[in-house]
Scaffold this active site. Structure first.
Site, PDB file in Angstrom:
ATOM      1  CE  LYS A   1      -4.040  -1.957   1.878  1.00 49.92           C
ATOM      2  NZ  LYS A   1      -3.638  -3.474   2.288  1.00 49.92           N
TER       3      LYS A   1
HETATM    4  C1  PLP Z   1      -4.532  -4.320   1.825  1.00 51.90           C
HETATM    5  C2  PLP Z   1      -3.866  -5.901   1.530  1.00 51.90           C
HETATM    6  C3  PLP Z   1      -4.137  -6.751   0.731  1.00 51.90           C
HETATM    7  C4  PLP Z   1      -5.313  -6.625  -0.286  1.00 51.90           C
HETATM    8  O1  PLP Z   1      -5.340  -5.790  -1.283  1.00 51.90           O
HETATM    9  P1  PLP Z   1      -6.909  -5.345  -1.896  1.00 51.90           P
HETATM   10  O2  PLP Z   1      -6.269  -4.109  -2.962  1.00 51.90           O
HETATM   11  O3  PLP Z   1      -7.571  -4.617  -0.901  1.00 51.90           O
HETATM   12  O4  PLP Z   1      -7.440  -6.469  -2.422  1.00 51.90           O
HETATM   13  C5  PLP Z   1      -3.340  -7.972   0.469  1.00 51.90           C
HETATM   14  N1  PLP Z   1      -2.223  -8.024   1.225  1.00 51.90           N
HETATM   15  C6  PLP Z   1      -1.748  -7.087   2.237  1.00 51.90           C
HETATM   16  C7  PLP Z   1      -0.585  -7.298   3.030  1.00 51.90           C
HETATM   17  C8  PLP Z   1      -2.813  -6.082   2.350  1.00 51.90           C
HETATM   18  O5  PLP Z   1      -2.287  -5.113   3.151  1.00 51.90           O
END
Ligand code: PLP
Length: 431
Positions: A107
């Site tokens: 993210k």
């Molecule tokens: C947020 C997150 C996801 C999921 O991603 P999305 O875009 O919400 O599908 C998967 N793995 C980790 C470690 C995350 O922080």
């Protein structure tokens, strides 16, 4: 570029307004008015382009002239100052490591890009924006770090007391400057409820420009398409059909992959791998979308019972079930299967995967049973150290803390304890 609301009950807005508002007034998600594929030469010569060039050329059309080209290039260079390696684990199976950013979470890219766009917009207007965000762990750290020191933007993060890992809590509470952490006595759902109440509170909205920083914001969603292009650049020379397996929760990341495909990236198939929160796997079986309350798992960043971005995927494929099925398969896995996969990856490939990446691996393996000659890339979305207890228990080995984490573990936590919405409101109005 203008963006329209997928609920079609609100006017179209500029990129800037879509970023500042986050969600349309009719509660719909914003979607770009047009998608122009990149020229074939872009993909033919992609290995000659730098990551910064790839990012600029692929996102420019969505930003339009609302951020000057030179500034957009500067933002991209600032956001993408780390690597996105594709690591081959065995024949036809590789992982795309997305955890080399400042908070070791995928993210980071979306959060940093959104922060810099918002900083650019608020600097021009001299209008302070407050970003309010509830986190169950990973989002908060990436957002806090991404927005740190951005002028004209204040960030207030709500997290459930005692329910995030030590590392995650330190990432939220030790930064200071324009970042404040509120420690809520309650669950993540309580935090989320308080945030939602705030967004509907007329008195608050009269006093401040409030926005959210979750993955429905176009400035968090769109830059994730870079990952797929960076991976394509590295895997292209294999000369095989490429498939991506994406561990999915809110489905923002995979939706960005579909966007890369719409821009012309050659890619045979996507696998949406989930934990037992199996709303999309069920949809792919029955054609019915039925949200459910979320279930807690060891891959907790994917514990989502009503994935917000799935509607964008349906839209990208003209809401045609056959087209969706041709391009996406979706499978769900239990915690037990996830742990077995972590052990298998460790024993067979000497590689330490986190629980989210392991779900992606499982999805890929399942797809390749019937499509053995594809080149599969599963996304590693978090560094295993962020899920230390579960990883160490599963592989029965100790793993070392990376330097950037070890450093913050000694810093002092600063958080304000709250337990009611009124306390939150009072904090926002008086801080
Ligand atoms: C947020 C997150 C996801 C999921 O991603 P999305 O875009 O919400 O599908 C998967 N793995 C980790 C470690 C995350 O922080």
């Amino acid at each position: 570029m203008n963006f329209y609301s997928l609920n079609k009950q609100a006017p179209s807005v500029s990129f800037k307004d879509a970023v500042v508002q986050g969600i349309a007034p009719d509660r719909g998600l914003y979607f770009p008015e047009s998608i122009t594929p990149l020229p074939a030469s872009f993909f033919e010569n992609i290995e000659d382009l730098t990551n910064h060039e790839i990012a600029f050329l692929s996102i420019r059309q969505f930003v339009g002239d609302e951020i000057p080209e030179a500034k957009l290039k500067e933002i991209i260079a600032d956001v993408l100052d780390f690597d996105f390696p594709v690591v081959e684990l065995e024949e036809n199976v590789a992982t795309l490591e997305l955890f080399h950013g400042p908070t070791l979470a995928f993210k980071d890219v979306g959060a940093r890009f959104m922060a810099r766009c918002l900083g650019e917009f608020s600097a021009k207007e001299n209008n302070e924006v407050t970003v309010l965000v509830a986190t169950s762990g990973d989002t908060g750290g990436a957002v806090a770090n991404g927005f740190l020191g951005v002028k004209g933007v204040k960030v207030v993060i709500l997290y459930p007391s005692g329910k995030v890992s030590d590392i995650q809590e330190k990432q939220l509470t030790t930064l200071g400057k324009n970042i404040s952490a509120l420690e809520v006595s309650g669950t993540f759902d309580d935090c989320q409820r308080m945030v939602k109440t705030a967004f509907l509170d007329e008195e608050l909205l009269k006093n401040m420009q409030l926005t959210s920083a979750n993955s429905i914001n176009v400035a968090r969603w769109l830059p994730q398409l870079f990952y797929f292009l960076f991976a394509y650049k590295q895997a292209k020379s294999k000369g095989k059909e490429i498939v991506f397996s994406i561990p999915s929760g809110n489905f923002g990341n995979i939706c960005a992959g579909v966007m890369a495909q719409q821009l012309g990236m050659p890619c045979k198939h996507f696998i949406a791998a989930t934990n037992v929160n199996d709303i999309v796997p069920n949809f792919m079986k029955t054609g019915k979308y039925e949200p459910k309350p979320s279930i807690a798992t060891i891959s907790n960043a994917m514990d989502v019972g009503d994935p917000s971005n799935f509607i964008r995927i349906r839209h990208l494929y003209n809401d045609d079930f056959e087209t969706i099925s041709k391009n996406i398969s979706s499978y769900s896995f239990t915690d037990e299967e996830t742990k077995e996969a972590m052990l298998e990856i460790y024993n067979d490939c000497s590689y330490v995967a986190d629980p989210h990446g392991a779900v992606g691996y499982l999805g890929l393996k399942k797809y390749q049973q019937s499509h053995p000659n594809t080149y599969g890339i599963f996304l590693e979305t978090a560094h295993p150290v962020k899920f230390l207890d579960i990883v160490e228990d599963t592989i029965r080995e100790n793993i070392d803390l990376p330097k950037k984490i070890a450093k913050i573990m000694d810093k002092k936590k600063k958080a304000i304890a709250i337990s009611t919405y009124d306390e939150l409101k009072n904090y926002l109005l008086t801080k």
